[in-house]
Write a protein that holds these residues in place. Structure first.
Motif, short mmCIF file in Angstrom:
data_model
loop_
_atom_site.label_atom_id
_atom_site.label_comp_id
_atom_site.label_asym_id
_atom_site.label_seq_id
_atom_site.Cartn_x
_atom_site.Cartn_y
_atom_site.Cartn_z
N LEU A 81 0.85 -0.84 -0.12
CA LEU A 81 0.51 0.01 0.11
C LEU A 81 1.22 0.88 -0.27
O LEU A 81 0.16 2.53 -0.76
CB LEU A 81 -1.16 -0.42 1.08
N SER A 82 2.08 1.27 0.58
CA SER A 82 3.15 2.73 0.69
C SER A 82 4.07 2.62 -0.94
O SER A 82 4.47 3.94 -0.62
CB SER A 82 3.96 2.30 1.81
N THR A 83 4.15 1.52 -1.01
CA THR A 83 5.01 1.37 -1.86
C THR A 83 5.15 0.79 -3.38
O THR A 83 5.59 1.04 -4.13
CB THR A 83 6.55 1.19 -1.40
N GLY A 84 3.74 0.30 -3.45
CA GLY A 84 3.59 -0.46 -4.27
C GLY A 84 4.43 -2.04 -5.12
O GLY A 84 4.55 -1.54 -6.59
N LYS A 85 5.25 -2.18 -3.84
CA LYS A 85 5.87 -3.40 -4.45
C LYS A 85 5.62 -4.27 -3.57
O LYS A 85 5.35 -3.69 -2.03
CB LYS A 85 7.79 -2.77 -4.39
N TRP A 86 6.92 -5.05 -3.39
CA TRP A 86 6.44 -6.69 -2.64
C TRP A 86 8.00 -6.47 -2.04
O TRP A 86 8.28 -6.58 -2.26
CB TRP A 86 5.97 -7.68 -3.28
N GLY A 160 3.63 -11.61 -15.01
CA GLY A 160 2.97 -10.59 -13.54
C GLY A 160 3.22 -9.34 -14.07
O GLY A 160 3.94 -9.16 -14.68
N ALA A 161 2.15 -8.35 -13.55
CA ALA A 161 2.08 -6.66 -13.60
C ALA A 161 2.96 -6.71 -12.90
O ALA A 161 3.38 -5.14 -13.39
CB ALA A 161 0.85 -6.87 -13.55
N VAL A 162 3.04 -7.27 -11.31
CA VAL A 162 3.97 -6.41 -10.22
C VAL A 162 5.19 -7.61 -10.16
O VAL A 162 4.75 -8.39 -9.40
CB VAL A 162 3.12 -5.73 -9.39
N ASP A 163 6.65 -7.39 -10.31
CA ASP A 163 7.40 -8.67 -9.93
C ASP A 163 6.94 -9.75 -10.48
O ASP A 163 6.61 -9.81 -11.55
CB ASP A 163 6.81 -8.37 -8.45
N ASN A 164 6.64 -10.45 -9.53
CA ASN A 164 6.40 -11.79 -9.59
C ASN A 164 5.21 -12.17 -9.40
O ASN A 164 4.47 -13.33 -9.60
CB ASN A 164 7.19 -13.39 -8.67
N THR A 165 3.65 -11.25 -9.41
CA THR A 165 2.68 -11.09 -9.24
C THR A 165 1.64 -10.90 -10.29
O THR A 165 2.15 -9.99 -10.84
CB THR A 165 2.61 -10.58 -7.89
N PHE A 166 0.44 -11.27 -10.16
CA PHE A 166 -0.82 -11.11 -11.33
C PHE A 166 -1.66 -10.02 -10.58
O PHE A 166 -2.69 -9.92 -10.67
CB PHE A 166 -1.41 -12.41 -12.12
N VAL A 167 -1.18 -8.80 -10.19
CA VAL A 167 -1.56 -7.89 -10.15
C VAL A 167 -2.04 -7.30 -11.00
O VAL A 167 -3.66 -6.51 -10.07
CB VAL A 167 -0.47 -6.47 -9.16
N GLN A 168 -2.24 -7.13 -12.05
CA GLN A 168 -3.47 -6.98 -13.41
C GLN A 168 -4.93 -7.68 -12.54
O GLN A 168 -5.65 -6.96 -12.73
CB GLN A 168 -3.11 -7.83 -14.29
N LYS A 180 1.74 4.30 -8.67
CA LYS A 180 3.29 4.59 -7.95
C LYS A 180 4.13 4.60 -8.58
O LYS A 180 5.83 3.76 -8.54
CB LYS A 180 3.29 3.33 -6.51
N GLY A 181 3.64 3.34 -9.79
CA GLY A 181 4.35 3.20 -11.25
C GLY A 181 5.28 2.14 -10.89
O GLY A 181 6.24 2.23 -11.55
N THR A 182 4.70 1.22 -10.45
CA THR A 182 5.96 -0.16 -10.32
C THR A 182 5.04 -0.96 -11.25
O THR A 182 5.31 -2.14 -11.43
CB THR A 182 5.11 -0.58 -8.72
N LEU A 183 3.78 -0.54 -11.85
CA LEU A 183 3.60 -1.90 -13.06
C LEU A 183 4.10 -1.48 -14.40
O LEU A 183 4.84 -1.05 -14.90
CB LEU A 183 2.77 -1.13 -13.99
N LYS A 184 4.59 -2.96 -14.69
CA LYS A 184 6.09 -4.26 -15.37
C LYS A 184 4.82 -3.15 -17.20
O LYS A 184 4.03 -3.18 -17.07
CB LYS A 184 5.63 -5.85 -15.58
N ALA A 185 5.13 -3.20 -17.89
CA ALA A 185 4.83 -2.42 -19.41
C ALA A 185 4.10 -3.81 -19.95
O ALA A 185 4.86 -5.30 -19.78
CB ALA A 185 5.45 -2.28 -20.06
N GLN A 186 3.09 -3.70 -20.02
CA GLN A 186 2.59 -5.72 -20.19
C GLN A 186 2.31 -5.99 -21.31
O GLN A 186 2.56 -4.97 -22.87
CB GLN A 186 0.78 -4.99 -20.12
N PRO A 187 2.71 -7.39 -21.90
CA PRO A 187 2.88 -7.59 -23.42
C PRO A 187 2.06 -6.65 -23.94
O PRO A 187 0.47 -7.02 -23.64
CB PRO A 187 3.07 -9.05 -23.29
#
Lengths: 187, 187
Positions: A81-86, A160-168, A180-187
Motif C-alpha cells: 500500500l505504501s510502495t507498490g512493491k513487494w 505478472g504485472a508487478v514483480d512476480n505477481t498478477f496484480v492485474q 506508484k509507477g511499479t507496473l511492468k509494461a504489459q505484453p
C-alpha cells in the motif's frame, strides 16, 4: 502500578506475536517451510472462477469450474500500500475450491465449497536464485518447494504485472501500482 | 526504564486501536452509521459468481455475471470460531464486482474487476426490532438503513443457516456451526 505495567507489556507482546504469526516464511530446511495454516485470516486480494491461461478449449466443456482465492500476508500488504512493491519475505497463498450451482436457495451461478488444494509463493532474494521468488506445495505441516521446471517459474515473471505477481487481477492493488509507477509494461 | 514502559504502553494502545478500527458499528444517527471503508482488511468469508436465488431464467442469459465477496469484522469472526454464533455488534459487508473473461493472459473463465456496490449488515438487538439485524446502503461516508420492506429482511432470517447469515455458503464457517450445533434446520 507495577501490575498495570506488566499487563501493558504483556498486551504489547501478545499483539506483536499475533500480528507476526505466520506472517513471514518460517523455513524448516533449504527448500521447506512451515505451512501458514492461518492464511484465511490474511488479506484477501481476489477470486476467479475457471480462469484459463491456455487454449479456450481446455475450459469450454467445464461444467464444474474451480474458484481460486488469493491471500497475502498482512505485513507485505501494508508495505505494498505504501510502495507498490513487494518487500522481502512476502508470502502469498493461492487456494482452489470446488464450485456448486444448486444448494440451499441458490439455483444458478456458482458458490464455493470444499478446498481442493493450495500453494504458497514466497519472496526471499537471499535464498532463491533468479528473481528471488519460489513456490511451495503443502505436504502436511510443511510445504516443499515446487521444482524449478514447473511452469509457474516462467509464467509469473513473464506475465505478472508487478514483480512476480498478477496484480492485474487484484482490483484493489492495481490502482496503487499505477499510482506508484511499479507496473511492468504489459505484453 | 520509564521510556521503555512508555513505549510498551504506546505499542499496546496502538495495537488495540488498530484491531478495533471500524470493527464494530459506529452509529451517527438512529438509522445511519459510518461506512467501514477498511472492510477489505477484515476476514474474507467467500465469493460467488452470478449467484441466483430467483428463477433460473433470470440468470441463464447473463454473459457478464457479477462476483460477490463477503467480509466479516475480525472481532465477530473470532467470536464465531469459539461459539458458532454471531455476537452483538457483528458487521458484515457484501461487495459486488464486475467480472471479465479476457484480459492479460486470461482467455476463459472469470476474474474480478470494478466494484459495483456494497452493503453492510449489522447485528444490534438493542437497536433493531425483530431479530436484531439491519442492512445499510452506503451514501458517501455514511450508510443509511435499508427500509424494512426490502427482501433482505425476509430472506435472511428465513434462509440463513446461522442466525441471519448464509453460513451455508461460507465453507470455512459451516463446519464450525455444525460442530457447535448452531445451524438452523434447513428447509
Amino acid at each position: 502500578m507495577k501490575t498495570l505495567i506488566t499487563i501493558a507489556l504483556g498486551a504489547a507482546t501478545v499483539a506483536v506475536l499475533l500480528a507476526q504469526s505466520s506472517d513471514t516464511p518460517q523455513f524448516t530446511g533449504k527448500d521447506e517451510l512451515v505451512v501458514p495454516n492461518d492464511y484465511r485470516e490474511w488479506i484477501y486480494l481476489s477470486s476467479g472462477l475457471g480462469m484459463t491461461y491456455g487454449p479456450i478449449a481446455d475450459a469450454s466443456a467445464d461444467r464444474s469450474p474451480m474458484f481460486d482465492n488469493v491471500f497475502v500476508a498482512p505485513t507485505a500488504y501494508r508495505a505494498f500500500l505504501s510502495t507498490g512493491k513487494w518487500p522481502e519475505k512476502t508470502m502469498f497463498v493461492l487456494e482452489a475450491r470446488s464450485s456448486n450451482s444448486k444448494g440451499s436457495i441458490n439455483n444458478a451461478g456458482h458458490y464455493q465449497t470444499d478446498r481442493m488444494g493450495f500453494e504458497i509463493e514466497v519472496k526471499d532474494t537471499a535464498r532463491f536464485p533468479g528473481n528471488g521468488w519460489a513456490f511451495f506445495a503443502p505436504q502436511g505441516k510443511t510445504a516443499k518447494m515446487i521444482p524449478r521446471t514447473a511452469s509457474c517459474y516462467t509464467c509469473h515473471p513473464a506475465n505478472g504485472a508487478v514483480d512476480n505477481t498478477f496484480v492485474q487481477f487484484y482490483p484493489t492493488l492495481l490502482p496503487i501500482a499505477k499510482e506508484k509507477g511499479t507496473l511492468k509494461a504489459q505484453p
